[in-house]
Scaffold this motif. Structure first.
Motif, PDB file in Angstrom:
ATOM      1  N   PHE A  22       0.829  -1.204   0.000  1.00  0.00           N
ATOM      2  CA  PHE A  22       0.000   0.000   0.000  1.00  0.00           C
ATOM      3  C   PHE A  22       0.862   1.252   0.000  1.00  0.00           C
ATOM      4  N   ALA A  23       1.898   1.275   0.849  1.00  0.00           N
ATOM      5  CA  ALA A  23       2.803   2.431   0.909  1.00  0.00           C
ATOM      6  C   ALA A  23       3.537   2.612  -0.415  1.00  0.00           C
ATOM      7  N   SER A  48       2.410   1.743  -3.346  1.00  0.00           N
ATOM      8  CA  SER A  48       1.435   2.287  -4.305  1.00  0.00           C
ATOM      9  C   SER A  48       1.246   3.779  -4.099  1.00  0.00           C
ATOM     10  N   LEU A  49       1.156   4.214  -2.848  1.00  0.00           N
ATOM     11  CA  LEU A  49       1.021   5.650  -2.570  1.00  0.00           C
ATOM     12  C   LEU A  49       2.241   6.426  -3.055  1.00  0.00           C
ATOM     13  N   ASP A  50       3.424   5.872  -2.853  1.00  0.00           N
ATOM     14  CA  ASP A  50       4.640   6.538  -3.336  1.00  0.00           C
ATOM     15  C   ASP A  50       4.622   6.687  -4.858  1.00  0.00           C
ATOM     16  N   ARG A  51       4.162   5.639  -5.567  1.00  0.00           N
ATOM     17  CA  ARG A  51       4.076   5.718  -7.031  1.00  0.00           C
ATOM     18  C   ARG A  51       3.073   6.794  -7.455  1.00  0.00           C
ATOM     19  N   LEU A  52       1.927   6.866  -6.745  1.00  0.00           N
ATOM     20  CA  LEU A  52       0.927   7.884  -7.081  1.00  0.00           C
ATOM     21  C   LEU A  52       1.463   9.290  -6.846  1.00  0.00           C
ATOM     22  N   ARG A  53       2.190   9.468  -5.760  1.00  0.00           N
ATOM     23  CA  ARG A  53       2.762  10.788  -5.455  1.00  0.00           C
ATOM     24  C   ARG A  53       3.805  11.211  -6.483  1.00  0.00           C
ATOM     25  N   ARG A  66      -1.490  11.746 -13.160  1.00  0.00           N
ATOM     26  CA  ARG A  66      -2.394  11.548 -12.022  1.00  0.00           C
ATOM     27  C   ARG A  66      -3.845  11.701 -12.481  1.00  0.00           C
ATOM     28  N   GLN A 125      -4.963  -1.332 -12.531  1.00  0.00           N
ATOM     29  CA  GLN A 125      -5.045  -0.240 -11.552  1.00  0.00           C
ATOM     30  C   GLN A 125      -6.261   0.632 -11.826  1.00  0.00           C
TER      31      GLN A 125
END
Length: 169
Positions: free
Chosen positions: A5-6, A8-13, A20, A90
């Motif tokens: 999960f972390a 995935s969040l790093d990739r989104l950021r 985005r 995704q």
């Protein structure tokens, strides 16, 4: 150790604004709009025909069915290579989750056994959902809040009217 999960969040950021928009915001918005609008008719028809208990389960079933359908549609419509919209899995997951959220929130008031009270709670829930959709469109797609609110409200009202008409037939 980083959790999935972390990661995935790093990739989104790390995505730029355009990526985005294409990979997260747009699939989420599509799901939120579809879930919110498409489930209004079955939920309100069930409420008027059979009461709160039926409306709750029809609403949750409609939300789950719509989530699966929209998630598959988004995932199967574009592998991302042609349009640059990112991975199909995704986008499908994002669309499916957003569809379920949009479709199930206004079913929850039907946990209230008295259908009149449940309806009185459900209407403001739907209004709040439509306001959130209009805000997301304004914030991320630069659509006028006023115009967006009119568009989503008209769409929601048309579908809700179908449910009310069927429920009173």
């Amino acid at each position: 150790m980083t959790t999935p999960f972390a990661a995935s969040l790093d990739r989104l950021r790390s995505l730029d604004a355009r990526d985005r928009q294409l990979r997260v915001i747009q699939p989420g918005l599509i799901g939120l709009i579809d879930g919110t609008v498409s489930t209004l008719a079955p939920i309100f028809a069930a409420a008027y025909l059979a009461g709160s208990h039926a409306a709750l389960f029809v609403g949750l079933a409609a939300a789950l069915g719509a989530a699966i359908s929209m998630g598959l549609s988004e995932a199967l419509s574009d592998d991302g290579k042609l349009t640059g919209r990112g991975g199909s899995t995704q986008r499908g997951v994002i669309t499916g989750i957003a569809t379920f959220i949009g479709g199930s929130l206004h079913a929850l008031p039907f946990l209230i056994p008295n259908v009149s009270t449940a309806l009185a709670v459900a209407y403001p829930v739907v209004a709040t959902e439509l306001l959130v959709i209009a805000w997301v469109r304004k914030r991320f797609q630069r659509v006028s809040f006023h115009v967006s609110l009119i568009q989503v409200t008209l769409g929601g009202a048309m579908v809700a009217a179908v449910g009310v008409a069927v429920g009173h037939a």
